[in-house]
Design an enzyme around this catalytic site. Structure first.
Site, PDB file in Angstrom:
ATOM      1  N   LYS A   1      34.844  50.133  36.048  1.00  0.00           N
ATOM      2  CA  LYS A   1      35.299  49.593  34.809  1.00  0.00           C
ATOM      3  C   LYS A   1      34.531  48.157  34.448  1.00  0.00           C
ATOM      4  O   LYS A   1      34.759  47.185  35.081  1.00  0.00           O
ATOM      5  CB  LYS A   1      36.633  49.259  34.583  1.00  0.00           C
ATOM      6  CG  LYS A   1      37.095  48.994  33.426  1.00  0.00           C
ATOM      7  CD  LYS A   1      38.824  48.846  33.434  1.00  0.00           C
ATOM      8  CE  LYS A   1      39.135  48.455  32.027  1.00  0.00           C
ATOM      9  NZ  LYS A   1      40.655  48.415  32.047  1.00  0.00           N
TER      10      LYS A   1
ATOM     11  N   LYS B   1      34.218  53.762  33.254  1.00  0.00           N
ATOM     12  CA  LYS B   1      34.505  53.322  31.829  1.00  0.00           C
ATOM     13  C   LYS B   1      33.917  52.071  31.436  1.00  0.00           C
ATOM     14  O   LYS B   1      33.590  51.303  32.243  1.00  0.00           O
ATOM     15  CB  LYS B   1      36.113  52.829  31.633  1.00  0.00           C
ATOM     16  CG  LYS B   1      36.660  52.651  30.472  1.00  0.00           C
ATOM     17  CD  LYS B   1      37.972  52.315  30.412  1.00  0.00           C
ATOM     18  CE  LYS B   1      38.623  52.079  29.056  1.00  0.00           C
ATOM     19  NZ  LYS B   1      39.906  51.828  29.125  1.00  0.00           N
TER      20      LYS B   1
END
Length: 344
Positions: free
Chosen positions: A213, A267
């Protein structure tokens, strides 16, 4: 006679000479041939639908920075779960818009068994048990400072945060959550969450770790949707990854797998397709991509301005994740994509 016509046989001979007679366009000349040899196929089974839940009843509240996306009441979330079931979408992901009055420095509302996400999970699991529920494990929807962990001064405290996150995961799993999604990027949190779940008799609860992330500008609309954007002090670069790094993503994901993650996630999605592909190839575990709020809103804004064909861009973007190696995609387009796939 037209000079180009005179030259055509020579052109054809030259093309055949350099291609060995292989004409690649033959496989593209009709819809049925394109479908027949397509290497990557997007299916409804690949989709996870992120949903924002709010307190109260009444009409859905639009998220201004995400055209077509709404904050739903718990009743609205149950209806969305029924829609997901009818469309064949396997999983929905719940994200709460928490009342600012319930936020504090430690994010203690995350441990409340009666909090918004827990009540929504119980209602959905009772009404639509065949749809899976993914819940985010992080403190940013509950903290007054907007960070994913416990904060002291300007520092995010890793171990104190992990202790809170482990308790939060148990609370969510007991409320009906099927997949725990640690999105906080604290060190060691997957191992501690797995241990906490197992100790609570929740061994069958899955973990989809947000393993790579990145500290990204593509989260802005999401933070508006959950109400954390205006509260955020500083940024999240001390725990989310630097967007220039790839080797680090491999190490992060490998560590999460070693700690007990069943699935991993990258992400944002589209700007990080190289990361999606690399983790999927090298680690051999189900790897998911999150098409973030910013990615969604860019496509929607361009479509609303007539700058691109929104429907085609939507389908192409999700096919790109599959082509890169993603086992599935979290996307706000999920119900639209599922409906379109169902009409083919």
């Amino acid at each position: 006679m037209d000079q180009r016509s005179d030259a055509l046989p020579l052109i054809s001979e030259r093309i055949d000479a350099v291609t060995g007679g292989l004409r690649m366009r033959r496989l593209r000349q009709a819809d049925w041939t394109r479908r027949l040899v397509r290497e990557t196929n997007l299916a409804v089974d690949d989709l996870i639908w992120p949903i924002f839940v709010r307190e109260g009843d009444g009409e859905a509240e639009p998220v201004p920075s995400m055209p077509g996306v709404f904050r739903l009441s718990i009743v609205g979330c149950v209806e969305a779960a029924r829609q997901a079931r009818d469309l064949g979408i396997p999983v929905i992901a719940l994200f709460p818009y928490t009342d600012p009055q319930r936020r504090d420095e430690t994010g203690s509302e995350a441990l409340n068994e009666g909090n918004l996400v827990c009540r929504a999970s119980r209602a959905i699991k009772s009404a639509v048990p065949e749809v899976g529920i993914l819940c985010d494990v992080a403190l940013d929807p509950y903290t007054s400072h907007g960070h994913d962990g416990v904060m002291r001064g300007d520092r995010i405290l890793n171990d104190e945060s992990v202790e809170m996150l482990s308790r939060q995961a148990v609370v969510q799993a007991r409320s009906g959550c099927d997949i725990i999604g640690p999105s906080d990027m604290m060190d060691g949190r997957v191992a501690c969450i797995r241990s906490a779940l197992d100790s609570a008799g929740l061994r069958d609860t899955l973990i989809m770790a947000y393993s790579a992330k990145y500290a990204s500008a593509f989260y802005g609309p999401f933070r508006d949707a959950v109400g954390s954007g205006a509260m955020l002090r500083g940024d999240k670069r001390t725990y989310q990854m630097d967007y220039g790094n790839s080797e680090e993503a491999l190490r992060e994901a490998a560590q999460d797998i070693a700690e007990g993650a069943d699935m991993i996630m990258v992400k944002p999605g589209m700007p990080y397709l190289d990361i999606v592909g690399r983790l999927a190839r090298e680690l051999g575990v189900p790897t998911f991509a999150y098409q973030t709020s910013g990615e969604y809103s860019m496509i929607m804004a361009a479509a609303q301005n007539g700058w691109l064909d929104g429907e085609k861009a939507m389908m192409e973007s999700l096919a790109g994740f599959k082509r890169a190696g993603a086992a599935g995609i979290l996307s706000y387009f999920s119900p639209r994509v599922a409906a379109r796939l169902g009409t083919r």
